[in-house]
Design a protein around this motif. Structure first.
Motif, PDB file in Angstrom:
ATOM      1  N   TRP A 203     -30.289  22.285  27.317  1.00 14.11           N
ATOM      2  CA  TRP A 203     -29.603  23.400  27.998  1.00 14.11           C
ATOM      3  C   TRP A 203     -31.011  24.057  28.675  1.00 14.11           C
ATOM      4  O   TRP A 203     -30.771  24.777  29.516  1.00 14.11           O
ATOM      5  N   GLU A 204     -32.220  24.031  27.972  1.00 10.74           N
ATOM      6  CA  GLU A 204     -33.449  24.636  28.543  1.00 10.74           C
ATOM      7  C   GLU A 204     -33.901  24.450  30.228  1.00 10.74           C
ATOM      8  O   GLU A 204     -34.296  25.096  30.885  1.00 10.74           O
TER       9      GLU A 204
ATOM     10  N   GLU B  12     -31.963  21.528  18.539  1.00  9.67           N
ATOM     11  CA  GLU B  12     -31.683  22.898  19.032  1.00  9.67           C
ATOM     12  C   GLU B  12     -31.792  22.954  20.378  1.00  9.67           C
ATOM     13  O   GLU B  12     -32.755  22.424  21.173  1.00  9.67           O
ATOM     14  N   ASN B  13     -30.891  23.828  21.053  1.00 12.15           N
ATOM     15  CA  ASN B  13     -30.648  23.810  22.503  1.00 12.15           C
ATOM     16  C   ASN B  13     -30.185  22.761  23.127  1.00 12.15           C
ATOM     17  O   ASN B  13     -30.477  22.620  24.431  1.00 12.15           O
TER      18      ASN B  13
ATOM     19  N   LYS C  90     -21.162  24.134  22.575  1.00 10.70           N
ATOM     20  CA  LYS C  90     -22.045  23.944  21.263  1.00 10.70           C
ATOM     21  C   LYS C  90     -21.428  23.748  20.238  1.00 10.70           C
ATOM     22  O   LYS C  90     -20.238  24.375  19.860  1.00 10.70           O
TER      23      LYS C  90
END
Length: 701
Positions: free
Chosen positions: A666-667, A578-579, A596
């Protein structure tokens, strides 16, 4: 105790001098392969090495510290060193403290220590492809569908998280008109419909499969890189200046000569050596970046001129690199019976430092040295040379290094301090087992190997299905990225201190796979656009027409006869945590191309497909959507065992893959100073040879 650092059975140990005993080096920081062969002092704790003292440093599990010195010893070091005291930092710190870290829009996933190789391609043993087994007909191979293997397709939906750009190719008419691809700004399209080419997706996915499957590292151009480091203040600069004096590690390996290079046929060049090995200089007055004056005569750089000079007027001079070359006072641009005929060789300006040009006495020695084909090919491969290509001239005065007592030229150039190739090739910085050619890794098995076997995976173009508004024609910032010649980024720098640097002639490994950071440029749309000053540089700018954030594409990856683990490898790199997202296309260093990918897996029951034409009033295609997690788990478990991970909860917890995960996360773009931390470094920072840290030093996995 005294000993020598050696390698036994692939592990570093200390062999005690005067004894046959060896002691393991475990967990001591800074002890790497580049120290093999060095003598040292050491202390033991039981049967293991506790502390190593080497070249003024003490190595322990806690880190590296300088040897405590007496006042007289400190003064001695201060007298003998050539380094200047840096501003705002003590002299001792400049030599012994870790180098400052750099920044870059990219980072690296380290090379794997273990290599996971396979024994079969479909049902065919690898030995068949290597010519060690003759009966290929005994196997079904690729010509039929195997019920025990997987055939089907992966449907992928791609969403652009930032603007995205892939350049369209030139058509036949544009090629005839002499247009350059950089001047065509359109997004890749077929009949006006924007698409992401299957070839782009294939390249991106293959690289990730190589990384996560602990594959081989073979996608590189094996050559000797060229370098020049006239004013470099690190250990690398010292290495370069000694090499241009013919020395390698203190040993006189080469002689420096000058002569007249002549082209004598297709790929045939000879150098007619000059007798006088003393190289003279003359002071000049610069009138521009490409021109200078001597006695009111205007001259151009990257040319040579016939002159006469008076050797008696030469005065001993000392340039900034302690290379003594007399400076001549009397020269004329005509023949003069009282003077000696010579060549004035005009090289580039080299910032504000250079105030002289070179003079070479024309008198020949009678010796002729010939360039080898390797000399010619290596010189031509130096694409970073910004000056003259002397091989394009019929004749030109050159300087050159020749191996002592051997008829072999190492390198040549148009100025005394010319660009030279490293002794080592790129391949010498990659472990042999990562270049194995006998058995395939996952990537070779899935994607094919030229001349051996075909791939079993096929990438279709992904077609735009929604969004995709054009941003219009834009000029991005000039992409002046450091290349592999930037060894402080591309090579391991573990254990270096102060002004010490590992370079391409040091026995160290490359950093690994280069990937680009994500950047949320949606918050700062001007970040990636060229400044007014950059736009004026017409010869280096390019034009692009990106699609905006939010563009969605759909495509398919078809596959045939893949094992569960091979299919799992594809799904593992498509279905990221995730992310964590992918990057594709141009201008990735500037933040474009973050995407994505959402995959869906469809398997085809090939037996059922051909048993009947219809099923419940529909065509019987034998297609069924399948959950992807089972295949990902099989791949993970296979790699965890083969890579010898100890009790991992996930393959992503492996130290190597944490570095990959950090780059894909991406965080990290939410960090307040992220755009600054992942920007290109300024020219001054680059000249300081600051070292690039690990990806996890900058972002979270």
């Amino acid at each position: 105790m005294k000993g020598k650092i050696v390698k036994e059975k692939g592990k570093l140990v200390i062999k005690e001098i005067g004894s046959s005993k060896s002691y393991p080096i475990l967990g001591i920081k800074g002890i790497t392969d580049n120290l093999i062969g060095k003598e040292c002092e050491f202390e033991l704790k039981g049967l293991f090495v506790k502390e190593i003292t080497l070249e003024g440093k003490v190595y322990t599990k806690e880190g590296i510290q300088p040897v405590k010195q007496s006042k007289s010893e400190k003064q001695k070091v201060k007298i003998n060193t050539s380094y200047k005291k840096p501003k705002n930092k003590s002299y001792k710190e400049s030599l012994e403290s870790p180098p400052e870290t750099s920044k870059a829009p990219y980072n690296f996933v380290p090379l794997n220590k273990e290599v996971v190789l396979l024994d079969k391609i479909a049902d065919i043993p690898v030995e068949v492809f290597n010519g060690k087994e003759e009966n290929l007909a005994d196997y079904k191979g690729f010509s039929t569908y195997h019920s025990s293997l997987n055939t089907g397709y992966i449907e992928i939906e791609i969403e652009a998280l930032t603007p995205i750009y892939i350049r369209d190719g030139l058509d036949e008419e544009e090629v005839k008109e002499g247009k350059e691809s950089k001047d065509k700004s359109e997004f890749f399209n077929i009949n006006g419909v924007p698409k992401i080419p299957g070839s782009s997706l294939r390249g991106m996915i293959r690289t990730l499969v190589e990384i996560v499957s602990f594959g081989k590292f073979k996608n590189f151009e094996d050559k000797r890189l060229y370098f020049r480091a006239v004013g470099d203040k690190t250990s690398f600069g010292k290495y370069y200046r000694e090499l241009l004096d013919g020395k390698v590690n203190g040993e006189q390996k080469y002689e420096i000569f000058a002569g007249l290079l002549k082209k004598e046929g297709r790929r045939q060049y000879s150098i007619y050596r000059f007798k006088n090995k003393k190289f003279y200089r003359v002071k000049v007055k610069w009138t521009g970046d490409k021109s200078f004056k001597i006695k009111d005569k205007e001259l151009k750089i990257f040319n040579y001129y016939n002159i006469s000079f008076d050797p008696k007027s030469a005065k001993s001079g000392k340039n900034s690199y302690s290379q003594k070359h007399p400076i001549v006072e009397n020269i004329v641009f005509t023949q003069n019976s009282k003077f000696k005929p010579a060549y004035l060789v005009a090289s580039g300006k080299l910032g504000k430092q250079k105030r002289t040009q070179w003079i070479l006495d024309k008198e020949k020695s009678g010796d002729i040295d010939r360039l080898s084909l390797e000399n010619i090919e290596e010189y031509q491969s130096d694409t970073d040379r910004k000056s003259i290509n002397v091989l394009e001239r019929k004749e030109y005065p050159v300087f050159y290094l020749k191996e002592k007592n051997r008829n072999r030229i190492k390198a040549f150039g148009h100025t005394r301090y010319f660009r030279v190739p490293y002794e080592k090739k790129i391949s010498e910085h990659i472990p042999e087992k990562l270049k194995d050619d006998e058995r395939p890794d996952f990537a070779e098995a899935i994607f094919g190997k030229e001349g051996k076997w075909a791939g079993r995976v096929y990438f279709e173009d992904a077609v735009l299905i929604s969004g995709g508004e054009s941003l219009g024609e834009k000029i991005p910032r000039i992409l002046a990225a450091p290349k592999p010649t930037a060894f402080q980024h591309y090579l391991e720098q573990k254990g270096v201190h102060g002004k010490e640097r590992n370079h391409w002639d040091t026995n160290v490994l490359i950093r690994g796979y280069k990937l680009y950071w994500h950047k949320d440029i949606n918050k700062n749309p001007q970040y990636w656009l060229a400044s007014k000053e950059e736009k004026e540089k017409k010869n280096v700018i390019t034009k692009i027409n990106p699609l905006n954030t939010g563009a969605k594409f759909k495509g398919k990856i078809r596959f045939e006869n893949l094992t569960d683990e091979e299919l799992g490898a594809l799904l593992f790199v498509l279905d990221l945590p995730e992310n964590h997202y992918h990057k594709i296309g141009m201008a990735k260093p500037l933040g474009l191309g973050s995407i994505k990918i959402t995959p869906k897996l469809y398997l085809i029951d090939t037996q059922k497909r051909y048993e009947s034409l219809f099923e419940d009033d529909n065509w019987n295609l034998g297609i069924k959507e399948v959950d992807i997690d089972e295949f990902k788990s099989k791949f993970e478990n296979f790699i965890k065992i083969k890579s010898k991970m100890e009790h991992p909860s996930s393959l992503w917890e492996h130290e190597r893959l944490k570095e990959l995960k950090a780059i894909l996360n991406w965080e990290n773009t939410k960090q307040e100073d992220w755009l600054e931390k992942t920007d290109y470094q300024e020219l001054k920072e680059f000249r300081d040879r600051k070292i690039l840290g690990k990806s996890t030093d900058y972002g979270k996995p």
